[in-house]
Design a protein around this motif. Structure first.
Motif, mmCIF file in Angstrom:
data_model
loop_
_atom_site.group_PDB
_atom_site.id
_atom_site.type_symbol
_atom_site.label_atom_id
_atom_site.label_comp_id
_atom_site.label_asym_id
_atom_site.label_seq_id
_atom_site.Cartn_x
_atom_site.Cartn_y
_atom_site.Cartn_z
ATOM 1 N N VAL A 46 8.313 -17.165 -1.079
ATOM 2 C CA VAL A 46 7.628 -15.864 -1.049
ATOM 3 C C VAL A 46 8.265 -14.932 -2.089
ATOM 4 O O VAL A 46 7.564 -14.137 -2.737
ATOM 5 C CB VAL A 46 7.599 -15.248 0.375
ATOM 6 C CG1 VAL A 46 8.896 -14.605 0.747
ATOM 7 C CG2 VAL A 46 6.478 -14.224 0.466
ATOM 8 N N MET A 50 6.119 -13.116 -5.072
ATOM 9 C CA MET A 50 6.101 -11.669 -5.290
ATOM 10 C C MET A 50 6.572 -11.325 -6.701
ATOM 11 O O MET A 50 6.078 -10.385 -7.311
ATOM 12 C CB MET A 50 6.959 -10.969 -4.231
ATOM 13 C CG MET A 50 6.362 -11.100 -2.836
ATOM 14 S SD MET A 50 7.060 -10.005 -1.610
ATOM 15 C CE MET A 50 8.738 -10.524 -1.554
ATOM 16 N N ILE A 67 2.984 -1.684 -6.188
ATOM 17 C CA ILE A 67 2.612 -2.951 -5.557
ATOM 18 C C ILE A 67 3.144 -3.047 -4.122
ATOM 19 O O ILE A 67 2.411 -3.388 -3.197
ATOM 20 C CB ILE A 67 3.197 -4.155 -6.335
ATOM 21 C CG1 ILE A 67 2.877 -4.046 -7.821
ATOM 22 C CG2 ILE A 67 2.691 -5.479 -5.769
ATOM 23 C CD1 ILE A 67 1.457 -4.209 -8.175
ATOM 24 N N PHE A 75 8.941 -2.589 3.776
ATOM 25 C CA PHE A 75 8.187 -3.748 3.290
ATOM 26 C C PHE A 75 9.001 -5.034 3.456
ATOM 27 O O PHE A 75 8.498 -6.039 3.967
ATOM 28 C CB PHE A 75 7.799 -3.554 1.821
ATOM 29 C CG PHE A 75 7.013 -4.708 1.273
ATOM 30 C CD1 PHE A 75 5.696 -4.915 1.651
ATOM 31 C CD2 PHE A 75 7.612 -5.616 0.412
ATOM 32 C CE1 PHE A 75 4.975 -5.995 1.172
ATOM 33 C CE2 PHE A 75 6.905 -6.700 -0.074
ATOM 34 C CZ PHE A 75 5.578 -6.891 0.310
ATOM 35 N N GLU A 78 9.119 -6.197 6.930
ATOM 36 C CA GLU A 78 7.865 -6.834 7.333
ATOM 37 C C GLU A 78 7.840 -8.300 6.887
ATOM 38 O O GLU A 78 7.429 -9.179 7.637
ATOM 39 C CB GLU A 78 6.698 -6.074 6.696
ATOM 40 C CG GLU A 78 5.524 -5.899 7.626
ATOM 41 C CD GLU A 78 4.427 -5.084 6.946
ATOM 42 O OE1 GLU A 78 3.272 -5.509 6.998
ATOM 43 O OE2 GLU A 78 4.748 -4.044 6.342
ATOM 44 N N ILE A 79 8.315 -8.543 5.658
ATOM 45 C CA ILE A 79 8.388 -9.916 5.143
ATOM 46 C C ILE A 79 9.336 -10.750 6.011
ATOM 47 O O ILE A 79 8.992 -11.848 6.466
ATOM 48 C CB ILE A 79 8.890 -9.913 3.677
ATOM 49 C CG1 ILE A 79 7.866 -9.288 2.749
ATOM 50 C CG2 ILE A 79 9.256 -11.321 3.217
ATOM 51 C CD1 ILE A 79 6.705 -10.167 2.376
ATOM 52 N N GLU A 82 8.047 -11.911 9.317
ATOM 53 C CA GLU A 82 7.048 -12.980 9.309
ATOM 54 C C GLU A 82 7.594 -14.320 8.820
ATOM 55 O O GLU A 82 6.912 -15.333 8.891
ATOM 56 C CB GLU A 82 5.845 -12.591 8.441
ATOM 57 C CG GLU A 82 5.108 -11.334 8.885
ATOM 58 C CD GLU A 82 4.532 -11.454 10.275
ATOM 59 O OE1 GLU A 82 4.483 -12.567 10.818
ATOM 60 O OE2 GLU A 82 4.152 -10.410 10.833
ATOM 61 N N LEU A 83 8.823 -14.325 8.261
ATOM 62 C CA LEU A 83 9.390 -15.590 7.775
ATOM 63 C C LEU A 83 9.767 -16.481 8.949
ATOM 64 O O LEU A 83 10.319 -16.000 9.939
ATOM 65 C CB LEU A 83 10.629 -15.324 6.920
ATOM 66 C CG LEU A 83 10.389 -14.955 5.460
ATOM 67 C CD1 LEU A 83 11.674 -14.452 4.830
ATOM 68 C CD2 LEU A 83 9.846 -16.136 4.682
ATOM 69 N N SER B 45 0.857 -5.897 0.456
ATOM 70 C CA SER B 45 0.669 -6.095 1.893
ATOM 71 C C SER B 45 0.047 -7.447 2.224
ATOM 72 O O SER B 45 0.033 -7.842 3.389
ATOM 73 C CB SER B 45 -0.166 -4.962 2.480
ATOM 74 O OG SER B 45 -1.447 -4.982 1.903
ATOM 75 N N TYR B 47 1.284 -10.269 1.342
ATOM 76 C CA TYR B 47 2.328 -11.290 1.512
ATOM 77 C C TYR B 47 2.809 -11.461 2.951
ATOM 78 O O TYR B 47 2.907 -12.601 3.419
ATOM 79 C CB TYR B 47 3.472 -11.066 0.518
ATOM 80 C CG TYR B 47 2.985 -11.345 -0.884
ATOM 81 C CD1 TYR B 47 2.749 -12.650 -1.299
ATOM 82 C CD2 TYR B 47 2.658 -10.311 -1.749
ATOM 83 C CE1 TYR B 47 2.227 -12.918 -2.562
ATOM 84 C CE2 TYR B 47 2.143 -10.572 -3.015
ATOM 85 C CZ TYR B 47 1.934 -11.883 -3.414
ATOM 86 O OH TYR B 47 1.412 -12.152 -4.649
ATOM 87 N N PRO B 48 3.066 -10.341 3.673
ATOM 88 C CA PRO B 48 3.392 -10.551 5.096
ATOM 89 C C PRO B 48 2.250 -11.238 5.846
ATOM 90 O O PRO B 48 2.491 -12.090 6.698
ATOM 91 C CB PRO B 48 3.607 -9.130 5.629
ATOM 92 C CG PRO B 48 3.945 -8.313 4.446
ATOM 93 C CD PRO B 48 3.217 -8.931 3.286
ATOM 94 N N LEU B 50 -0.021 -13.367 4.564
ATOM 95 C CA LEU B 50 -0.050 -14.787 4.199
ATOM 96 C C LEU B 50 1.029 -15.562 4.954
ATOM 97 O O LEU B 50 0.800 -16.681 5.404
ATOM 98 C CB LEU B 50 0.144 -14.949 2.686
ATOM 99 C CG LEU B 50 -1.064 -14.575 1.821
ATOM 100 C CD1 LEU B 50 -0.703 -14.574 0.348
ATOM 101 C CD2 LEU B 50 -2.227 -15.540 2.075
ATOM 102 N N LEU B 51 2.214 -14.940 5.104
ATOM 103 C CA LEU B 51 3.286 -15.610 5.845
ATOM 104 C C LEU B 51 2.889 -15.821 7.303
ATOM 105 O O LEU B 51 3.127 -16.876 7.878
ATOM 106 C CB LEU B 51 4.573 -14.780 5.786
ATOM 107 C CG LEU B 51 5.363 -14.836 4.481
ATOM 108 C CD1 LEU B 51 6.475 -13.803 4.492
ATOM 109 C CD2 LEU B 51 5.951 -16.225 4.273
ATOM 110 N N ARG B 52 2.268 -14.784 7.877
ATOM 111 C CA ARG B 52 1.878 -14.906 9.284
ATOM 112 C C ARG B 52 0.807 -15.982 9.468
ATOM 113 O O ARG B 52 0.871 -16.787 10.393
ATOM 114 C CB ARG B 52 1.401 -13.558 9.831
ATOM 115 C CG ARG B 52 1.108 -13.633 11.330
ATOM 116 C CD ARG B 52 0.917 -12.301 11.998
ATOM 117 N NE ARG B 52 -0.031 -11.467 11.294
ATOM 118 C CZ ARG B 52 0.265 -10.292 10.760
ATOM 119 N NH1 ARG B 52 1.477 -9.826 10.855
ATOM 120 N NH2 ARG B 52 -0.653 -9.581 10.142
#
Lengths: 224, 118
Positions: A46, A50, A67, A75, A78-79, A82-83, B45, B47-48, B50-52
């Motif tokens: 990821v 990015m 972005i 942000f 949040e990443i 979800e990892l 936004s 990317y989170p 897509l990960l989920r």
């Protein structure tokens, strides 16, 4: 394509970012990589996605803030959220690698210290008496404390990568962590009463075992 | 526009699944396609999300060599993703009309009240 290649590619590509975008992206990269219980592969994937996105957007005159938003911590959180968690096997081998390297350093340093002190300064002895009970309790406590401090340091690095602390605060915090670490090891070793079987270990045996542990740690890391 | 609520997140997830269904895409491509449909979300936004979607096994990511050179992660719809997309389509059809209706009617009443006060 494996994780190491991805990291290498990322290092190369990052050079094409403008100063402003690079600062933003690298803060985020450090912060996300320090989330230690996440899958390394997914994390690097990821991050590379990015970076690619940012590089294209930069060509169009957009900034990292356009972005990813002005709140990079939110942000990045949040990443991270979800990892997927890292595979347990990988995590376990990382932990064992740490323990073996820790033992290797402790034994090797103690063996070397005894040898140097005896031969150069005529101080101490090459044969030290150990108490089995005391040593095993010390060992378990040291491992637990090391892991605790490791988590503490990681949390601190994660936090400080996003905040722009001034150098005095940063120095004080690092100093405090250092004092706390060495202090607690000192307290454990100094106040632990002697008990259990006694045995004598020559300094060179400690060095040999230390090197052996280092090799095991190295092999675990290679196979990971 | 920041994603403000669970509702919007769910809708965006459905739209992303629908785009991937038509054709496998990589991250940047996806953000461009969303913009082409006038869906103005902040680019990062996705990317989170897509990960989920990957974690829920609705899509599958695969690193591939792109025609222009660099490695890119392309996303494919999985069987579960297909099912989830059908469900989203169904739910959307079911809720779209009544919500539109209610919102329009609500505004109508407001006008009436204001008129009466005058």
């Amino acid at each position: 394509m494996n994780t190491k290649q991805l990291i290498e590619e990322n290092n190369q590509k990052r050079k094409h970012l403008t100063k402003e975008n690079k600062d933003y992206y690298e803060d985020m990269l450090v912060y996300i990589r320090l989330a230690y219980d996440k899958s390394e592969e997914e994390t690097e994937e990821v991050l590379s996605e990015m970076l690619d996105h940012l590089l294209i957007a930069q060509e169009e005159g957009k900034t990292a803030e356009d972005i990813f938003g002005h709140d990079k911590k939110a942000f990045a959180d949040e990443i991270i959220c979800e990892l997927p968690k890292m595979l347990t096997k990988n995590q376990l081998s990382l932990m064992f690698m740490g323990i073996f390297f820790f033992l290797a350093t402790a034994l090797g340093a103690s063996g070397l210290f005894d040898t140097i002190a005896y031969h150069l300064f005529n101080f101490g002895s090459l044969y030290k008496t150990y108490y089995l009970g005391t040593e095993s309790v010390n060992l378990v406590l040291s491992i637990i404390f090391s892991l605790l401090f490791l988590v503490l340091i990681l949390q601190y690095l994660k936090w400080s990568s996003i905040k722009n602390l001034n150098s005095v605060v940063e120095f004080l915090v690092t100093w405090m962590i250092g004092v706390m670490t060495s202090g607690s090891f000192f307290v454990i070793y100094y106040f632990m009463p002697d008990f259990g079987y006694t045995y004598q270990v020559p300094a060179y045996i400690k060095i040999i075992i230390g090197v052996g542990f280092a090799i095991i740690g190295y092999i675990i890391n290679k196979r990971r | 526009m920041a994603i403000r609520s669970q509702l919007l997140k769910g809708i965006l997830e459905g739209c992303i699944l629908a785009i991937i269904e038509k054709q496998p895409v990589y991250g940047y491509e996806l953000s461009v396609k969303l913009q082409d449909f006038d869906l103005e979300v902040s680019e990062g936004s996705i990317y989170p999300i897509l990960l989920r979607l990957q974690k829920e096994k609705l899509i599958r990511g695969q690193m591939e060599k792109s025609p222009s050179g660099p490695n890119r992660k392309y996303y494919y719809l999985t069987e579960d993703g297909q099912k989830s997309l059908e469900e989203f389509r169904h739910n959307w059809e079911w809720i779209k009309k009544p919500v539109d209706h209610i919102l329009r009617k609500g505004r109508g009443n407001e006008h009436k009240t204001i008129n009466r006060r005058k």
